[in-house]
Enzyme design. Sequence first.
Site, mmCIF file in Angstrom:
data_model
loop_
_atom_site.group_PDB
_atom_site.id
_atom_site.type_symbol
_atom_site.label_atom_id
_atom_site.label_comp_id
_atom_site.label_asym_id
_atom_site.label_seq_id
_atom_site.Cartn_x
_atom_site.Cartn_y
_atom_site.Cartn_z
ATOM 1 N N ASP A 66 -2.674 7.031 -5.773
ATOM 2 C CA ASP A 66 -2.878 6.022 -4.734
ATOM 3 C C ASP A 66 -3.205 4.661 -5.329
ATOM 4 O OD1 ASP A 66 -3.309 4.910 -2.162
ATOM 5 O OD2 ASP A 66 -5.455 5.309 -2.327
ATOM 6 N N ASP B 112 0.826 -1.204 0.000
ATOM 7 C CA ASP B 112 0.000 0.000 0.000
ATOM 8 C C ASP B 112 0.858 1.250 0.000
ATOM 9 O OD1 ASP B 112 -2.810 1.041 0.209
ATOM 10 O OD2 ASP B 112 -1.942 2.028 1.941
#
Length: 405
Positions: A277, A100
Amino acid sequence: MMFPSKAFLSILFVMLSSADASPLRSDARKATLSFAARVNARGAVNVAAADRARVQAMKQAGSMGKRAGKSSFSITNAVVTYTAQVGIGSPATEYTLIIDTGSSNTWVGANTPYNPTATSVDTGNTVDVSYGSGSFFGEEYTDTVYLSNTLVITGQSIGVASSSQGFSGVDGILGVGPADLTESTVSNVDIVSTVTDNLYSQGVIDTEALGIYFVPPDASDSAGELTFGGHDSSKITSPVTYVPLTTTSPASSYWGIDQSISYGGSTILSETAGIVDTGTTLVLIASDAFSTYQTATGAVMDEATGLLTITSGQYDKLQSLTFKIGGKTYDLTPNAQIWPRSLNADIGGSSSNIYLIVADIGSDSGSGLDFVNGYAFLQRHYSVFDTTNNQVGFANTPHTDDKSN
């Protein structure tokens, strides 16, 4: 030694290959971590709502400053997740970790218990992190981490969960976001060095940069890669162009940039701050820009998925969505603006529908985080996250103009 996993429980499976280039120096050291991408199968999923919840929590955490600590965002509800097989200890135990770019703590123990070895050191500190719908609490260890045979870190901070919630099927997280996101997460520690920090400081890579190459799920070439220390020039069809990180909060707490967006040549979002992201599935834009985009495309809202849907006739008239980042423009072609039709059922949609991947972020422009360039953007454009020079770079790939969706 560490080795790539041979199987993953996933709907969309992507194994990643090696790379041999750097964004700054052709002779720099770099290496690639293999990982898998998957679309979570949970029946009917409102994919837009899941993305919106994530970004709203990120906004809240970012607006609290860098010491957001226990106020973070949801990873566990992500529709698209990326997992790597990571070895920890000597001999190494293998763990399945979510990759992530929006968080920075690395931790294990959600499913597979941590196995201390001769290289494991209990620091006596506690670790406490919340991810919205998920969380973990435990102790901090330092240990040897094997990302691959050539990506080995000694003395890496590892959170060892004594309790965790919301992490089914994975063991924890490999955090590759900005190090400041670790503030107030570990007792008696200011900032925790991330795996990327330590790869650089220990001389494994020459530049603290992370190159990411995704592809559309229905592309004939299903390979992609994640490269520490550089980018793979064989995967791009244009030079990597860099822009500085934004100074606008709360986007500045993450991999934030400034950009504008136009549709069919008309501006729908003036230059503003947002983020790049990997944990967001769609492209999210401010509510006022979303309304303009919906009107221009003639799309209607599908309540089951939370996505806009268009007819075949409207698809034929769809125009490019253009992102101006610095002095460079990057297009999402009409095909790149639609959800892969082969995966409609995985988001609770109808197989005959055409869904758009642009969604409402949930607030008007001017919030300090007015867009998210998520997976739908990144699978068409190579991205480089460069900590050394505080910048993010993009390039076109052979899949930028694909018509595979």
